[in-house]
Design an enzyme around this catalytic site. Structure first.
Site, PDB file in Angstrom:
ATOM      1  N   HIS A  28      18.759  -2.648  13.417  1.00 18.31           N
ATOM      2  CA  HIS A  28      19.276  -1.496  12.446  1.00 18.31           C
ATOM      3  C   HIS A  28      20.151  -0.629  13.359  1.00 18.31           C
ATOM      4  O   HIS A  28      19.989   0.405  13.760  1.00 18.31           O
ATOM      5  CB  HIS A  28      18.155  -0.611  11.961  1.00 18.31           C
ATOM      6  CG  HIS A  28      17.171  -1.555  11.190  1.00 18.31           C
ATOM      7  ND1 HIS A  28      17.335  -1.306   9.813  1.00 18.31           N
ATOM      8  CD2 HIS A  28      16.075  -2.285  11.335  1.00 18.31           C
ATOM      9  CE1 HIS A  28      16.495  -2.109   9.238  1.00 18.31           C
ATOM     10  NE2 HIS A  28      15.844  -2.761  10.226  1.00 18.31           N
ATOM     11  N   HIS A  68      12.506   1.779  12.214  1.00 18.88           N
ATOM     12  CA  HIS A  68      13.620   0.856  12.236  1.00 18.88           C
ATOM     13  C   HIS A  68      14.735   1.330  13.088  1.00 18.88           C
ATOM     14  O   HIS A  68      15.574   0.475  13.605  1.00 18.88           O
ATOM     15  CB  HIS A  68      14.182   0.275  10.884  1.00 18.88           C
ATOM     16  CG  HIS A  68      14.445   1.356   9.938  1.00 18.88           C
ATOM     17  ND1 HIS A  68      13.609   2.357   9.438  1.00 18.88           N
ATOM     18  CD2 HIS A  68      15.679   1.820   9.443  1.00 18.88           C
ATOM     19  CE1 HIS A  68      14.194   3.180   8.765  1.00 18.88           C
ATOM     20  NE2 HIS A  68      15.668   3.157   8.587  1.00 18.88           N
ATOM     21  N   LEU A 116       6.801   2.697   6.771  1.00 20.86           N
ATOM     22  CA  LEU A 116       7.429   3.995   6.629  1.00 20.86           C
ATOM     23  C   LEU A 116       6.385   4.945   5.640  1.00 20.86           C
ATOM     24  O   LEU A 116       5.427   4.509   4.930  1.00 20.86           O
ATOM     25  CB  LEU A 116       8.644   4.139   5.417  1.00 20.86           C
ATOM     26  CG  LEU A 116       9.757   3.340   6.320  1.00 20.86           C
ATOM     27  CD1 LEU A 116      11.172   3.098   5.409  1.00 20.86           C
ATOM     28  CD2 LEU A 116      10.334   3.851   7.428  1.00 20.86           C
ATOM     29  N   HIS A 252      22.400  -2.429   5.955  1.00 17.85           N
ATOM     30  CA  HIS A 252      21.001  -2.096   6.625  1.00 17.85           C
ATOM     31  C   HIS A 252      20.364  -3.141   7.111  1.00 17.85           C
ATOM     32  O   HIS A 252      20.309  -4.365   6.939  1.00 17.85           O
ATOM     33  CB  HIS A 252      20.291  -1.727   5.209  1.00 17.85           C
ATOM     34  CG  HIS A 252      18.955  -1.248   5.801  1.00 17.85           C
ATOM     35  ND1 HIS A 252      18.644   0.136   6.165  1.00 17.85           N
ATOM     36  CD2 HIS A 252      17.585  -1.970   5.987  1.00 17.85           C
ATOM     37  CE1 HIS A 252      17.259   0.165   6.284  1.00 17.85           C
ATOM     38  NE2 HIS A 252      16.657  -0.962   6.141  1.00 17.85           N
ATOM     39  N   GLU A 355      -6.977   9.988   1.707  1.00 22.16           N
ATOM     40  CA  GLU A 355      -7.461   9.078   2.622  1.00 22.16           C
ATOM     41  C   GLU A 355      -6.509   8.450   3.738  1.00 22.16           C
ATOM     42  O   GLU A 355      -6.806   8.270   4.962  1.00 22.16           O
ATOM     43  CB  GLU A 355      -8.142   7.759   1.939  1.00 22.16           C
ATOM     44  CG  GLU A 355      -9.501   8.217   1.193  1.00 22.16           C
ATOM     45  CD  GLU A 355      -9.433   8.680  -0.039  1.00 22.16           C
ATOM     46  OE1 GLU A 355     -10.346   9.334  -0.832  1.00 22.16           O
ATOM     47  OE2 GLU A 355      -8.215   8.894  -0.638  1.00 22.16           O
ATOM     48  N   ARG A 462     -26.015   4.142   0.753  1.00 25.03           N
ATOM     49  CA  ARG A 462     -26.466   5.338  -0.035  1.00 25.03           C
ATOM     50  C   ARG A 462     -27.971   5.529  -0.428  1.00 25.03           C
ATOM     51  O   ARG A 462     -28.628   6.571  -0.118  1.00 25.03           O
ATOM     52  CB  ARG A 462     -25.945   5.416  -1.384  1.00 25.03           C
ATOM     53  CG  ARG A 462     -26.176   6.466  -2.541  1.00 25.03           C
ATOM     54  CD  ARG A 462     -25.718   6.380  -3.771  1.00 25.03           C
ATOM     55  NE  ARG A 462     -25.705   7.583  -4.540  1.00 25.03           N
ATOM     56  CZ  ARG A 462     -25.213   7.703  -5.920  1.00 25.03           C
ATOM     57  NH1 ARG A 462     -24.655   6.678  -6.248  1.00 25.03           N
ATOM     58  NH2 ARG A 462     -25.490   8.817  -6.357  1.00 25.03           N
TER      59      ARG A 462
END
Length: 614
Positions: A28, A68, A116, A252, A355, A462
């Site tokens: 890149h 990148h 990303l 790109h 999370e 549980r």
């Protein structure tokens, strides 16, 4: 460095990014060129880092979230004297430390990036460690792309940092307008990003990302801002400096077609060197160790949920070791992680229903030397799978605990049932996957996990199960326990966690009918005890796995892999959750899935009656 020198340094970084991608034949270049001024000013005048001592407690932390754009980072390492020009030109080559996206193969890289939306969440974990644990003045710098600002994980991190007043955290957003296939959602509208960030309690600065003086002033402002994290929104041009690619689509991830002409247009090669400032002497708070933890013990025959044993064991570790931290996804009362918070609130971090951020904070904190236990329901860890995958690439050492696993949780229904967690965690590189069936086993496995490396996963129940092991029993990682065996065994039942009591009951039923079966508690799902399984296959000819998990990727697959070395494969029968559960009692759920004691006994009886086993 002054403005003119910074401009020259930025051009050098662009040239070296072009050279590295040309040598690799991929990479890149244009994304690196947009960030060159931002990186040049940071390395020359603001980063505090000792490249000879990457573990120095006063070092700043730099996370290239737009991984990148690694060529510009590697070019900066070259300018700082950390790597040679020869190594720069090994970019993306087999065996090179300079991988396509940065990883901790380089000692100055804390976390792998490239997927990303992960750099800022991990940076928040590092900044939290600096503020709440280390209490040292290092700063965390995150260089983000504008495309990744669309990721939900970024906004989990933004809110977390804002509510925690992390003024030691600065994110630099390279707003170059272009993503992989075209313009980004907001183009070069800096205020569109700024409005959102300010709403989460951030201080924002909008700046021309190619004006070194303006960037310098923005960094100064960030460092002087208190009680708020800072976001620097820098308007840049992708492919800056080379007319053929500047601000144009379609380039790109590609090296420049005419690198020699591009280098000439950029003013040719330079050999500037940057004296990155050393950090101030800083002594991080040293976690105290008070010997070995006094593990909780439980009496045989008692009914105890493994989640309760986990909570008590974690609290005991907190008493003995100051490097243990607990992270919660707002279910600490259910996972029992809150037991740790009662004694060690300063090392308990609430990440709320986020999370991805939960796992990212764990990765950030382990980079600072802490041992994080991150806990939530097993079902909800699936939302963070990409973070777990990247944690392995980061060579991170974290412990994940998933409670409320399987259909045995009962009436809550399928949205709460973790029946994919074994498959998910077994597929992670270098992971350890453990599933205790009783309280003493849980305590011993938590103790073993604390000193392991890599990604460790513990599944807890549980409901209550009978304590069948004494407190002095040992459970080595990669082992198993044979609970019942004899010379006349017709088949072997292999179970883990909730299904161990069911397998034992089934064995009792079958014994009363004159059918002898072996029972193995395969508490270590990865690595698996291949030797014991192979011996059982030799002796009985048939293995029946019983798991509170989908048949794909779970205990049955772990058992099958013990015979993947070319030896003769025994008859393998899998009893697993193949139905779509609804709400029902735990007993009804196990029966409907065909993994309760009666169903297991019936399956074994059928194998015997049809002459499938001797």
């Amino acid at each position: 460095m002054q403005t003119e020198e910074l401009t020259e340094l930025a051009q050098q970084l662009r040239v070296d990014a072009v050279r590295a991608t040309d040598a690799a034949g991929s990479g890149h270049a244009t994304s690196s060129m947009s960030a060159a001024d931002l990186v040049a000013v940071l390395f020359a005048n603001h980063l505090r880092y000792n490249f000879d001592e990457p573990d120095h407690s006063g070092n700043d932390h730099l996370v290239l979230s737009k991984g990148h754009a690694s060529p510009v980072l590697y070019a900066a390492y070259l300018a700082a004297g950390a790597i040679t020009d020869e190594e720069l030109l090994t970019f993306r080559a087999r065996g090179s430390r300079l991988e396509g996206h940065p990883t901790p193969r380089l000692p100055w890289v804390d976390t792998a990036t490239g997927s990303l939306g992960q750099g800022l969440p991990v940076g928040v974990g590092m900044a939290l460690a600096g503020k709440r644990l280390d209490r040292t003045p290092y700063r965390v710098w995150v260089i983000s792309g504008d495309s990744e600002m669309a990721e939900g994980s970024v906004w989990e991190a933004v809110e977390h940092a804002g509510t925690q007043n992390l003024d030691n955290l600065t994110v630099i957003v390279d707003v170059n307008r272009l993503g992989q296939r075209g313009p980004t959602r907001h183009g070069r509208d800096l205020n569109a990003y700024s409005r959102r960030l300010r709403a989460f309690g951030w201080h924002t600065i909008e700046v021309d990302g190619h004006d070194p003086h303006a960037v310098e002033m923005a960094y100064d402002e960030a460092c002087s801002t208190v009680q708020k994290p800072t976001a620097i929104l820098a308007a840049t041009v992708k492919g800056k400096g080379v007319a053929a690619v500047a601000d144009k689509e379609g380039f790109h991830g590609k090296p420049l077609k005419d690198p020699d002409a591009a280098i000439e247009e950029l003013g040719g090669r330079r050999t500037l060197r940057v004296e990155v400032r050393k950090p101030a002497e800083a002594q991080a708070s040293q976690p105290v160790r008070r010997g070995e933890p006094a593990l909780p013990t439980f009496d045989k025959g008692d009914q105890v949920a493994t989640r309760d044993a986990f909570g008590k064991t974690l609290a005991a570790f907190g008493d003995a070791r100051g490097d243990i931290v607990a992270l919660d996804g707002e279910v600490g009362d259910s996972t029992r992680a809150e037991m740790f918070s009662e004694s060690h609130p300063e090392r308990y971090f609430e990440c709320y229903i986020a999370e991805q951020q939960l796992v990212a904070v764990a990765v950030g904190m382990q980079a600072r030397g802490y041992v994080p236990f991150a806990t939530t329901f097993a079902a909800f860890l699936t939302r963070a799978h990409d973070f777990i995958r990247m944690a392995a690439i980061s060579r991170a050492d974290i412990i994940l605990v998933g409670s409320h696993a399987g259909v045995a949780i009962g009436q809550d229904g399928p949205s709460q049932m973790g029946v994919e967690d074994f498959a998910m965690m077994r597929a992670v590189h270098g992971s350890t996957v453990l599933c205790p069936c009783d309280a003493n086993q849980t305590a011993q496995l938590v103790a073993a996990m604390a000193d392991l490396k890599g990604i460790r996963y513990l599944r807890t129940n549980r409901g209550e199960t009978e304590v069948i092991y004494g407190p002095d029993e040992e459970f080595p990682i990669g082992g198993s326990k044979t609970l019942r065996s004899g010379d006349d065994d017709r088949l072997t039942l292999v179970a883990a966690g909730t299904t161990v009591p069911e397998a034992r009951k089934a064995a009792d039923m079958l014994a009363a009918e004159g059918i002898a079966v072996r029972v193995i508690d395969l508490y270590s799902v990865k690595p698996v005890d291949a030797e014991t399984l192979q011996k059982a296959a030799e002796d009985t000819g048939c293995l029946v796995s019983v798991e509170d998990h989908h048949s794909e990727g779970g205990l049955g697959d772990a058992v099958a892999e013990a015979f993947a070395d070319g030896r003769a494969v025994p008859r393998l029968v899998r009893l697993a959750v193949n139905n779509l559960p609804g709400s029902a009692s735990p007993e009804e759920q196990l029966r409907a899935a065909g993994i309760d004691a009666e169903s297991v006994a019936a399956a074994a009886r059928l194998l015997v009656e049809k002459g499938v086993v001797r």
